[in-house]
Design a protein around this motif. Structure first.
Motif, PDB file in Angstrom:
ATOM      1  N   ILE A 108      -0.632  -2.484  -6.175  1.00  0.00           N
ATOM      2  CA  ILE A 108       0.602  -3.200  -5.767  1.00  0.00           C
ATOM      3  C   ILE A 108       0.510  -4.196  -4.611  1.00  0.00           C
ATOM      4  O   ILE A 108       1.122  -5.386  -4.708  1.00  0.00           O
ATOM      5  CB  ILE A 108       1.804  -2.336  -5.449  1.00  0.00           C
ATOM      6  CG1 ILE A 108       1.863  -1.484  -4.383  1.00  0.00           C
ATOM      7  CG2 ILE A 108       2.378  -1.683  -6.922  1.00  0.00           C
ATOM      8  CD1 ILE A 108       2.781  -0.727  -4.004  1.00  0.00           C
ATOM      9  N   GLU A 109      -0.445  -3.952  -3.700  1.00  0.00           N
ATOM     10  CA  GLU A 109      -0.464  -4.892  -2.540  1.00  0.00           C
ATOM     11  C   GLU A 109      -0.927  -5.987  -2.926  1.00  0.00           C
ATOM     12  O   GLU A 109      -1.407  -7.016  -2.200  1.00  0.00           O
ATOM     13  CB  GLU A 109      -1.245  -4.102  -1.325  1.00  0.00           C
ATOM     14  CG  GLU A 109      -0.358  -3.134  -0.592  1.00  0.00           C
ATOM     15  CD  GLU A 109      -0.631  -1.721  -1.395  1.00  0.00           C
ATOM     16  OE1 GLU A 109      -1.461  -1.587  -2.528  1.00  0.00           O
ATOM     17  OE2 GLU A 109      -0.342  -0.716  -0.712  1.00  0.00           O
ATOM     18  N   TYR A 118      -0.155  -2.173 -12.436  1.00  0.00           N
ATOM     19  CA  TYR A 118      -0.193  -1.851 -11.058  1.00  0.00           C
ATOM     20  C   TYR A 118      -0.387  -0.375 -10.666  1.00  0.00           C
ATOM     21  O   TYR A 118       0.083   0.384 -11.110  1.00  0.00           O
ATOM     22  CB  TYR A 118       1.150  -2.452 -10.368  1.00  0.00           C
ATOM     23  CG  TYR A 118       1.054  -3.788 -10.292  1.00  0.00           C
ATOM     24  CD1 TYR A 118       0.464  -4.670  -9.316  1.00  0.00           C
ATOM     25  CD2 TYR A 118       2.212  -4.737 -10.847  1.00  0.00           C
ATOM     26  CE1 TYR A 118       0.661  -5.971  -8.958  1.00  0.00           C
ATOM     27  CE2 TYR A 118       2.503  -5.860 -10.489  1.00  0.00           C
ATOM     28  CZ  TYR A 118       1.617  -6.745  -9.710  1.00  0.00           C
ATOM     29  OH  TYR A 118       1.647  -8.034  -9.426  1.00  0.00           O
ATOM     30  N   ASP A 172      -0.749   2.555  -7.199  1.00  0.00           N
ATOM     31  CA  ASP A 172      -0.296   2.503  -5.719  1.00  0.00           C
ATOM     32  C   ASP A 172      -1.057   3.956  -5.338  1.00  0.00           C
ATOM     33  O   ASP A 172      -0.833   5.184  -5.832  1.00  0.00           O
ATOM     34  CB  ASP A 172       1.067   2.768  -5.910  1.00  0.00           C
ATOM     35  CG  ASP A 172       1.818   2.994  -4.659  1.00  0.00           C
ATOM     36  OD1 ASP A 172       0.904   3.238  -3.533  1.00  0.00           O
ATOM     37  OD2 ASP A 172       3.098   2.984  -4.467  1.00  0.00           O
ATOM     38  N   HIS A 190      -0.551   5.499  -2.768  1.00  0.00           N
ATOM     39  CA  HIS A 190       0.666   6.610  -2.236  1.00  0.00           C
ATOM     40  C   HIS A 190       0.960   7.581  -3.525  1.00  0.00           C
ATOM     41  O   HIS A 190       1.238   8.812  -3.023  1.00  0.00           O
ATOM     42  CB  HIS A 190       1.813   5.946  -1.695  1.00  0.00           C
ATOM     43  CG  HIS A 190       1.567   5.313  -0.288  1.00  0.00           C
ATOM     44  ND1 HIS A 190       1.715   5.905   0.939  1.00  0.00           N
ATOM     45  CD2 HIS A 190       0.965   4.248   0.040  1.00  0.00           C
ATOM     46  CE1 HIS A 190       1.625   5.260   1.727  1.00  0.00           C
ATOM     47  NE2 HIS A 190       1.156   4.121   1.409  1.00  0.00           N
ATOM     48  N   ILE A 191       0.753   6.901  -4.688  1.00  0.00           N
ATOM     49  CA  ILE A 191       1.384   7.806  -5.595  1.00  0.00           C
ATOM     50  C   ILE A 191       0.152   8.924  -5.994  1.00  0.00           C
ATOM     51  O   ILE A 191       0.295  10.127  -6.110  1.00  0.00           O
ATOM     52  CB  ILE A 191       1.394   7.113  -7.050  1.00  0.00           C
ATOM     53  CG1 ILE A 191       2.894   6.146  -6.801  1.00  0.00           C
ATOM     54  CG2 ILE A 191       1.848   8.109  -8.109  1.00  0.00           C
ATOM     55  CD1 ILE A 191       4.022   6.599  -6.179  1.00  0.00           C
TER      56      ILE A 191
END
Lengths: 398, 398
Positions: free
Chosen positions: B32-33, B57, B59, B61-62
């Motif tokens: 996503i970044e 996208y 992530d 963190h997920i």
């Protein structure tokens, strides 16, 4: 924004909103700008015992590129992988949380309105409707306060102020939000029960620019947003929710209605929307701003020309109390009465979706029609005229 | 960063890297970044005539939430929707661009290394390998300079400096990058041709902590990264690329090798990796840092214990010239010689993947083994010992 608040919010959405079951697959969806909330939801879901958390991030810039530069065929295409994801969610009876709150609310404002309104993944929308009808998923929707959204609401990127408003509306300010939600849903359910007991044949709205009668069907039921899946799992599909609603008769709306609040729709803003109905069908669309995007969407299919929802909200609404226009339907529709063109709500219809008087479509767009100047009355089955709302005050005993 | 530079970069990736065809479906994937680059790629794809652009996208963190809080079964699960997306990409013979450049490179550093190394969507990886073997997609990979990545590389979030390095490595600094790439690939292809003409039986690496002989098979071919799909569409699978590479014989690697640069692997960093091989198989894994994540990944399947690639890079490499350790394999592997455990490369093997000597696996991890202190020699089919690299200088005439 503290992480602690985000975690409490995510817990509320997972435990009360979607009400995730131990061992369920969880499907999260939201804009890439919502990542902090999506991440908190993923953690909360695993803590609630999710077997897997599948995240789908979306990006309005990609949608913009498609509408601006893509071929016509792209606008209504449903990518097979996305369709398979949705089907799988239904097959495994998953849980789902979606997030709203546009980070760049005006991103699509300069694009052709009819193209914006007509861009819809058709097959995916049909699958989504089917699952809604069969009650295969326990789901909820919540909003993520962010700078762009705050800018639109307040004219400055005051995210903290937006957070406070959102927290108030979803009862995160309560010491025990879960208990507060239980009480709240009980109140709304008893209001719906009173309307059902009354025996409503039609609801009439009268106010500036508005004189609309929405006829119900014999199968219309008033309900509040505490749903049950096909296997009996309760969930709250929107947070906040302040409405009691029903699925009206597809063909029994007559007259004209003017929206009382701006409607943020598909990346554009619609102001002063005026719809005229004959035999239930929208026969003209006008607006001070944004008529084209509504026209584009109303032309999606035949059912998008008819109403699928009528909802009553009074001045005790926490959203209404804030006095804020959120430019986000999840909030604005809970500030005041609203109606929606497009598909009917299965939970407020006694029978299968598509039965007598039930409107079928792949769209469902709520817009706000209530307020202190709008009188709302019920016409009962036995011909009485019963006031429901005056000056935003609920008139019917519950 | 100017949008103009981003657009030129995206154009290069779409026109030269993936080489998108008019009417093709395009599949983009990244963190996503990386949204600014992904958006530029979407616009460039539509401008190149894409019929649709499907964006996925991801992530970290997920992924972190899953590894930290999820059940074991989640770690190797392939969501059916994602699998269907991949299969569809192969069915329609799509084009694809993936992006690298971790925004939070140390995000998984504190997690259990073996769990991090073992977390892989197995079925999806198999499908991905199948498509690679059948050459169904014209694809490329590029990196997106961002603050977190710059912080890791320079110790400060100097994105501009990272951009300049990346632009140099991918020849965006040239007035006509497309022409520069055409020349560059011609040079690499002629280097590969010279090695093929030499008739190489094995490559030997000797240096501090290293004495490794990698035997080739009769079907091994040296190639450069200008691939062709099954229907003859050229594409450059990585930008930058500085390597000539081959698929060695699965069972003919003997000795020990020590990595010469840090390896950023699955959210952790591996330093001083030392692998020992017997009959082609990795029999011990040691490292100064991060051995567990390598162990976890090497244990993925049987094939992950064997080499699938050997690549030669000399000091003329633009990546090497920067003197930067990028902590991103897309760059670091193009600074110097490298080898990879896991699946073989179909394009540098004369036959079907899985044939005699070809290693099959669902992983493929490159790590850097070259440098000025490492001597590289070819042992030819007729028993000669031919120097290939001395002090990072290419020895073989092309």
């Amino acid at each position: 924004m503290t992480d602690e608040r985000l975690d409490r919010y995510a817990e509320l959405a997972v435990r009360v909103g979607a009400n995730v079951e131990e061992g369920q697959e969880v499907f999260l969806g939201g804009r890439i700008e919502h990542a902090p909330l999506i991440r908190a939801l993923a953690r909360a879901s695993f803590r609630a015992g999710a077997s897997y958390v599948d995240v789908l991030y979306t990006d309005q810039h990609i949608r913009r590129a498609m509408i601006e530069l893509g071929p016509d065929s792209a606008l209504t295409y449903s990518p097979p992988g996305l369709l398979a994801r949705w089907k799988h969610m239904g097959e495994v009876k998953g849980a789902s949380v979606g997030t709203t709150g546009e980070a760049e609310p005006n991103l699509l404002a300069d694009l052709d309105g009819e193209r914006v309104g007509g861009a819809q993944m058709k097959e995916l929308a049909q699958e989504s409707m089917r699952q809604l009808g069969e009650k295969l998923v326990n789901w909820t929707g919540i909003a993520y306060p962010n700078e762009g959204w705050a800018q639109q609401v307040f004219g400055e990127p005051d995210v903290e102020r937006l957070w406070e408003a959102v927290a108030f509306c979803v009862r995160l300010d309560e010491e025990d939000p879960v208990a507060a939600w239980t009480d709240h849903m009980k109140r709304l359910k008893s209001r719906a029960a009173a309307l059902n007991e009354l025996g409503v044949d039609a609801i009439r709205f009268r106010g500036p620019g508005t004189d609309l009668t929405v006829g119900l069907s014999e199968r219309s039921i008033f309900d509040a947003a505490l749903f049950e899946t096909s296997w009996g799992r309760e969930h709250v599909p929107n947070m906040p929710t302040e409405e009691v609603f029903t699925t009206p008769h597809r063909d029994r709306t007559e007259g004209v209605i003017r929206s009382t609040r701006p409607l943020a729709l598909l990346g554009q803003v619609v102001v002063g929307l005026e719809l005229r109905f004959e035999n239930g069908r929208i026969v003209s669309v006008a607006a001070e701003e944004g008529a084209d995007v509504v026209r584009g969407q109303v032309d999606t299919d035949e059912g998008s020309h008819y109403l699928g929802e009528l909802a009553l909200v009074d001045g005790t609404s926490r959203v209404g109390q804030t006095g804020i226009t959120f430019f986000d339907t999840l909030f604005d529709e809970n500030a005041t009465c609203h109606i929606a063109y497009g598909f009917g709500i299965p939970h407020s219809y006694d029978g299968e979706p598509g039965g007598e008087g039930y409107n079928v479509s792949t769209v469902h767009t709520d817009f706000m029609v209530g307020g202190p100047e709008v009188e709302v009355d019920a016409v009962t089955n036995d011909g009485r005229d019963v006031p429901i709302l005056r000056q935003d005050v609920w008139q019917l005993e519950t």
